[in-house]
Design an enzyme around this catalytic site. Structure first.
Site, PDB file in Angstrom:
ATOM      1  N   ASP A 235       0.873  -1.275  -0.137  1.00 19.12           N
ATOM      2  CA  ASP A 235      -0.198  -0.030  -0.088  1.00 19.12           C
ATOM      3  C   ASP A 235       0.774   1.273  -0.182  1.00 19.12           C
ATOM      4  OD1 ASP A 235      -2.524   1.500   0.083  1.00 19.12           O
ATOM      5  OD2 ASP A 235      -2.331   1.539   2.157  1.00 19.12           O
ATOM      6  N   SER A 256      -7.296   5.554  -0.042  1.00 19.58           N
ATOM      7  CA  SER A 256      -7.698   4.341  -0.534  1.00 19.58           C
ATOM      8  C   SER A 256      -9.200   3.824  -0.302  1.00 19.58           C
ATOM      9  CB  SER A 256      -7.009   3.343  -0.012  1.00 19.58           C
ATOM     10  OG  SER A 256      -5.443   3.527  -0.084  1.00 19.58           O
ATOM     11  N   GLN A 306      -5.842  -1.810  -6.387  1.00 20.14           N
ATOM     12  CA  GLN A 306      -6.383  -0.615  -5.476  1.00 20.14           C
ATOM     13  C   GLN A 306      -6.937   0.519  -6.344  1.00 20.14           C
ATOM     14  OE1 GLN A 306      -4.341   2.353  -2.840  1.00 20.14           O
ATOM     15  NE2 GLN A 306      -4.499   0.694  -1.748  1.00 20.14           N
TER      16      GLN A 306
END
Length: 321
Positions: A235, A256, A306
């Site tokens: 991430d 996110s 993502q």
């Protein structure tokens, strides 16, 4: 069945050939970030190590801790092969996170665990993780790893920032921002393959390559632990790939929305892996990014995806008068 704080065996040797000194080389990702406190059956509490300048919890930490919780609710003979998460609320860095695990299904080949990360009585993340018994198949293929310089020939992100800080013409607000980045104790090492001029505002292709690994030593252990560390690492700087063609727009808000991972082959999260990131699309105040984590020997270890919210400051429309 799954103990992320176990010490390495005396015979474990980290990359580089030097034996691990007791107590001083262990990755903080294992000893602190991904070490959950059991409160009851399938109920755990996680604490925070690194909080970004946004003062929200780092999404990778919540995903990694959720996978730790899920892995504690399966047997040792299965491995994580995928996870799918939705971030539903911003995390509060001032209080711990509770992880509630539901044993959704335990089958002969596949087992699914659902995890809810909770703060202030409300979910901040919903995660489903799937585990599989190892199975052989003649159906195998993968993409080819990009050809890049090895990490030994590249500078770390910190070294690059130090280089920029030596520029006497650096604008003070940028100097303050770079010093803030240096002051953060991020438990991930990064070496960009094609370091962009950090302060450049020219549009770039929405692709980036960098070598990544966990700081410190993890060693040979349950593969599920390395997957949890990779979830944390994956991430970091991921969504920013979608901003590269739009660097002229100052970012107002970026967060996110979801995060998915597929684990393909065994790997060591404390060894250098090449993170190949690209953004095929952005629009509607959202950006989509895809990522691939490659082992140094060319094996595709992990695939990530993502989507996130991206809001930028827009220039006033030019007058038509």
């Amino acid at each position: 069945p799954f103990h992320p704080t176990e010490s390495p065996g005396s015979g474990d040797v980290p990359e580089g050939g030097q034996p691990a000194a007791p107590g001083d080389l262990r990755s903080v990702l294992v000893t602190s970030v991904l070490s959950l406190e059991p409160l009851d059956l399938d109920l755990f509490r996680g604490r925070h190590y690194w909080v970004p300048v946004t003062r929200r919890l780092f999404g990778g930490q919540i995903v990694g801790q959720a996978l730790v919780a899920a892995a504690k609710a399966v047997s040792e003979d299965v491995h994580a092969h995928s996870l799918h998460c939705y971030f539903v609320r911003a995390g509060d860095p001032t209080v711990p996170v509770l992880y509630q695990v539901e044993r959704t299904r335990t089958g002969k080949s596949f087992s699914v665990r659902s995890v809810k990360a909770v703060q202030h009585g409300k979910p901040i993340l919903i995660c489903q993780a799937s585990f599989q018994q190892s199975q052989e198949s003649p159906v195998q293929h993968q993409f080819t790893m990009p050809t890049v310089l090895p990490p030994e020939e590249l500078r770390t992100q910190e070294e690059l920032i130090q280089k920029y800080l030596q520029d006497p013409n650096l604008v003070e607000k940028y100097r303050l921002g770079l010093n803030k980045i240096l002051a953060q104790e991020v438990p991930v090492e990064i070496k960009p393959v094609n370091p962009l001029e950090i302060l450049c505002q020219l549009p770039q292709e929405p692709k980036q390559l960098f070598w990544v690994r966990a700081r410190g030593y993890i060693g040979e252990c349950d593969m599920k632990l390395h997957c949890c560390v990779a979830a944390y690492i994956s991430d970091y700087a991921f969504l920013g790939t979608a901003l590269l063609p739009h660097r002229q727009h100052p970012v107002k808000f970026m967060v996110s929305l979801d995060h998915s991972m597929w684990f393909h082959a065994p790997f060591r999260a404390d060894h250098w892996m090449l993170y190949e990131c690209e953004s095929p699309w952005a629009g509607g105040c959202r950006g989509l990014v895809h990522g691939r984590l490659w082992r140094r020997d060319g094996v595709l270890a992990v695939t990530c995806a993502q989507e996130g919210v991206i809001r930028v400051e827009q220039s006033p429309a030019e007058s038509k008068l």
